[in-house]
Design a protein around this motif. Structure first.
Motif, PDB file in Angstrom:
ATOM      1  N   UNK A 192       0.824  -1.212   0.000  1.00 29.06           N
ATOM      2  CA  UNK A 192       0.000   0.000   0.000  1.00 29.06           C
ATOM      3  C   UNK A 192       0.861   1.266   0.000  1.00 29.06           C
ATOM      4  N   UNK A 193       2.149   1.136   0.389  1.00 30.11           N
ATOM      5  CA  UNK A 193       3.041   2.305   0.398  1.00 30.11           C
ATOM      6  C   UNK A 193       3.574   2.625  -0.991  1.00 30.11           C
ATOM      7  N   UNK A 194       3.532   1.635  -1.900  1.00 23.22           N
ATOM      8  CA  UNK A 194       4.145   1.820  -3.226  1.00 23.22           C
ATOM      9  C   UNK A 194       3.530   2.984  -4.000  1.00 23.22           C
ATOM     10  N   UNK A 195       2.177   3.070  -4.113  1.00 25.39           N
ATOM     11  CA  UNK A 195       1.637   4.215  -4.859  1.00 25.39           C
ATOM     12  C   UNK A 195       1.977   5.566  -4.234  1.00 25.39           C
ATOM     13  N   UNK A 199      -5.285 -14.778   1.703  1.00 23.14           N
ATOM     14  CA  UNK A 199      -5.180 -13.529   2.444  1.00 23.14           C
ATOM     15  C   UNK A 199      -5.745 -12.438   1.569  1.00 23.14           C
ATOM     16  N   UNK A 200      -6.055 -11.293   2.177  1.00 23.47           N
ATOM     17  CA  UNK A 200      -6.562 -10.197   1.350  1.00 23.47           C
ATOM     18  C   UNK A 200      -5.382  -9.346   0.895  1.00 23.47           C
ATOM     19  N   UNK A 201      -5.629  -8.497  -0.107  1.00 24.76           N
ATOM     20  CA  UNK A 201      -4.532  -7.703  -0.662  1.00 24.76           C
ATOM     21  C   UNK A 201      -4.115  -6.607   0.290  1.00 24.76           C
ATOM     22  N   UNK A 202      -5.078  -6.114   1.095  1.00 22.04           N
ATOM     23  CA  UNK A 202      -4.819  -4.960   1.939  1.00 22.04           C
ATOM     24  C   UNK A 202      -5.136  -3.646   1.239  1.00 22.04           C
ATOM     25  N   UNK A 203      -5.687  -3.731   0.026  1.00 24.62           N
ATOM     26  CA  UNK A 203      -6.094  -2.490  -0.653  1.00 24.62           C
ATOM     27  C   UNK A 203      -7.130  -1.786   0.217  1.00 24.62           C
ATOM     28  N   UNK A 248     -16.535   0.333  -0.777  1.00 28.36           N
ATOM     29  CA  UNK A 248     -16.446   0.182   0.683  1.00 28.36           C
ATOM     30  C   UNK A 248     -14.985   0.086   1.095  1.00 28.36           C
ATOM     31  N   UNK A 249     -14.733   0.398   2.339  1.00 28.15           N
ATOM     32  CA  UNK A 249     -13.368   0.206   2.845  1.00 28.15           C
ATOM     33  C   UNK A 249     -13.236  -1.214   3.391  1.00 28.15           C
ATOM     34  N   UNK A 250     -12.092  -1.497   4.011  1.00 25.87           N
ATOM     35  CA  UNK A 250     -11.805  -2.860   4.478  1.00 25.87           C
ATOM     36  C   UNK A 250     -12.815  -3.358   5.501  1.00 25.87           C
ATOM     37  N   UNK A 251     -13.371  -2.402   6.281  1.00 31.74           N
ATOM     38  CA  UNK A 251     -14.333  -2.807   7.318  1.00 31.74           C
ATOM     39  C   UNK A 251     -15.757  -2.866   6.782  1.00 31.74           C
TER      40      UNK A 251
END
Ligand SMILES: [Zn+2]
Length: 503
Positions: free
Chosen positions: A348-351, A417-421, A439-442
């Motif tokens: 998630x830090x890459x972009x 596992x999820x991507x974490x996007x 939607x967000x992760x939650x």
């Protein structure tokens, strides 16, 4: 009298023994890796849709077959190839050696040359009628620099390479799959760029740019080798085989690791899930191969994606391994890949570092929600004609093969596992409309998300696009366009999630 004691602390090196499925495999030899790197480099330039890429695809298919893998096939996609017919660059009447950056615009431009450094922040700067001289940033992507100078009104961009001497760094400046960008963009050597920068300090310079280009329909091909597992699910291991020049570090080294990993897996008992080894095409142009794979394998239970992108180069200062959290992180750590790649960071830090993009094949997988990992080291001869086999660090590449072999063994056992996007898009069509919920992760709906829907025919021929914004329930609706498929991106400052919709 006093005694002075010097205490020398030496590094403590720990060698770990494999304890999983990789036990019993002989260490990959440098010769085996060099065989792939040399063969692909000998083909020369391999941009997607060219004879070079077709030769490389056939070679890779044979290697998978030779390794004994039963299910080997190619998956083709069509796309609009941007072919430069001719170009010229003159600065105050003198011709300057250059290449045209892929995906930039055609046309002519004449204007005063303006140095804008790395063009990281051009707010308040008016470049109308000017030609922007932009310095390459080691991380921040050229496509983001290009978009910014074009938005500031520049008539053309001249990109100053950071490779040694007279070498020019080529590449693509696409953000999506538009056939051509808005303004011409040319790359020049660092030596010429420094000279121009100095000359600008004492006098004005006029630049004259001309690019003649045509868009030609072309076909690319992913090479896919599948080793059947005993249970449901798939782990994907990929590396792009297309390249600008010989492409030994980017990405012959990645393909060499891919072939080595596939070969040793084939010699073992069936894995718990399918293992799919993919030679992606079209990464250098616009990540075409990875997105074509995502489209074709929609609905497949992909548990994780490991992408071998520029995994080892001599003289690399930064060795990165971007990854999703959870199962992927655990698998990589268990194989001590976090030690092999000290630039071990959340994907998630890459972009944030690269200007909104993840500039390699995992981008789509991550934004669609799949758990991913991708290597990337800063190869000094990146995207130049000098990216030849002697630039690959075979020692480290062999270490990487051992590490990823262990990580794959762990990943196939560990499950999904999820991507974490940060966001995901739920998409369906209803009564002539595409209904998109962000939607967000939650699971919290995201109001005010910018939605871009692009409609495609012939795989990657852009037919039209629309922009919408999500309402307080996180929903946006757009009429279903006439098309083969739709690509959807939901963005805040940059895309945080994507979806593929087939009407
Ligand atoms: Zn690459």
């Amino acid at each position: 009298l006093s005694h002075v004691r010097h205490l020398f602390v030496t590094g403590l090196f720990v060698f770990a023994c494999p304890t999983d499925g990789s036990a019993g495999s002989a260490r990959v030899t440098q010769l085996e890796l060099a065989r792939t790197i040399d063969a692909l480099a000998a083909i020369g330039p391999k941009p997607s849709g060219t004879d070079g890429a077709r030769t490389a695809a056939a070679w890779l298919r044979n290697r998978f077959v030779e390794a004994g893998i039963a299910d080997v096939h190619t998956e083709t996609y069509r796309f609009p190839r941007d072919d430069v017919r001719s170009s010229s660059l003159a600065i105050s009447g003198r011709a300057v050696a250059h290449d045209v950056l892929d995906g930039s615009g055609a046309g002519q431009a004449t204007g005063r040359l303006v140095w804008v450094g790395q063009a990281l922040d051009l707010r308040g700067i008016d470049l109308h009628g000017r030609i922007a001289l932009v310095e390459r940033h080691p991380l921040h992507h050229r496509s983001a620099q290009y978009a910014r100078v074009a938005a500031a009104g520049a008539a053309a961009m001249i990109y100053v390479s950071s490779a040694p001497g007279d070498l020019r760094q080529v590449g693509s400046v696409r953000n999506g799959w538009e056939p051509m960008g808005t303004i011409p963009a040319l790359t020049i050597s660092g030596a010429d760029g420094r000279w121009l920068h100095r000359a600008l300090a004492v006098s004005e310079l006029e630049a004259r740019v001309r690019v003649e280009a045509v868009v030609t329909p072309a076909t690319g091909a992913n090479v896919v080798a599948r080793i059947r597992g005993v249970g449901p699910g798939t782990v994907v291991v990929g590396a792009h085989y297309d390249s600008w020049f010989a492409g030994a570090t980017d990405n012959g080294a990645g393909v060499a690791a891919l072939v080595a990993l596939a070969s040793r897996r084939q010699g073992r008992s069936a894995p718990p899930v399918d293992l799919v080894f993919v030679g992606f095409d079209g990464e250098e142009l616009a990540l075409y191969g990875a997105y074509a794979f995502l489209r074709r394998h929609r609905g497949e239970d992909i548990r994780g994606v490991i992408d071998l992108e520029t995994p080892a180069a001599r003289g690399a200062a930064l060795r990165g391994l971007a990854h999703s959290a959870g199962a992927m992180d655990a698998a990589l750590r268990s194989a001590q890949l976090d030690r092999q790649y000290p630039g071990y960071l959340g994907v998630e830090l890459v972009p944030r570092i690269f200007g909104g993009v993840i500039p390699t094949d995992v981008q789509g997988f991550y934004r669609l929600g799949f758990s991913v990992a991708s290597t990337a080291v800063d190869a000094p001869y990146y995207h130049t004609s000098a990216d030849t086999p002697d630039k690959v660090d075979l020692d480290r590449l062999a270490d990487a093969v051992e590490g990823f072999d262990r990580a794959i063994s762990d990943l196939v056992e560990r499950g999904s596992g999820s991507s974490g996007a940060p966001w995901h898009i739920d998409a369906h069509t209803k009564e002539g409309e595409v209904v998109l919920t962000v939607r967000d992760e939650r699971g919290t709906p995201q109001a005010g998300a910018m939605i871009d829907v692009s409609a495609f025919e012939g795989d990657f021929l852009l037919r039209g696009s629309r922009r919408a914004v999500t309402d307080p329930r996180g929903v946006a609706k757009v009429p279903v366009p006439s098309c083969q498929w739709m690509h959807v991106a939901a963005s805040r400052d940059y895309p945080l999630a994507e979806a593929i919709v087939e009407p």
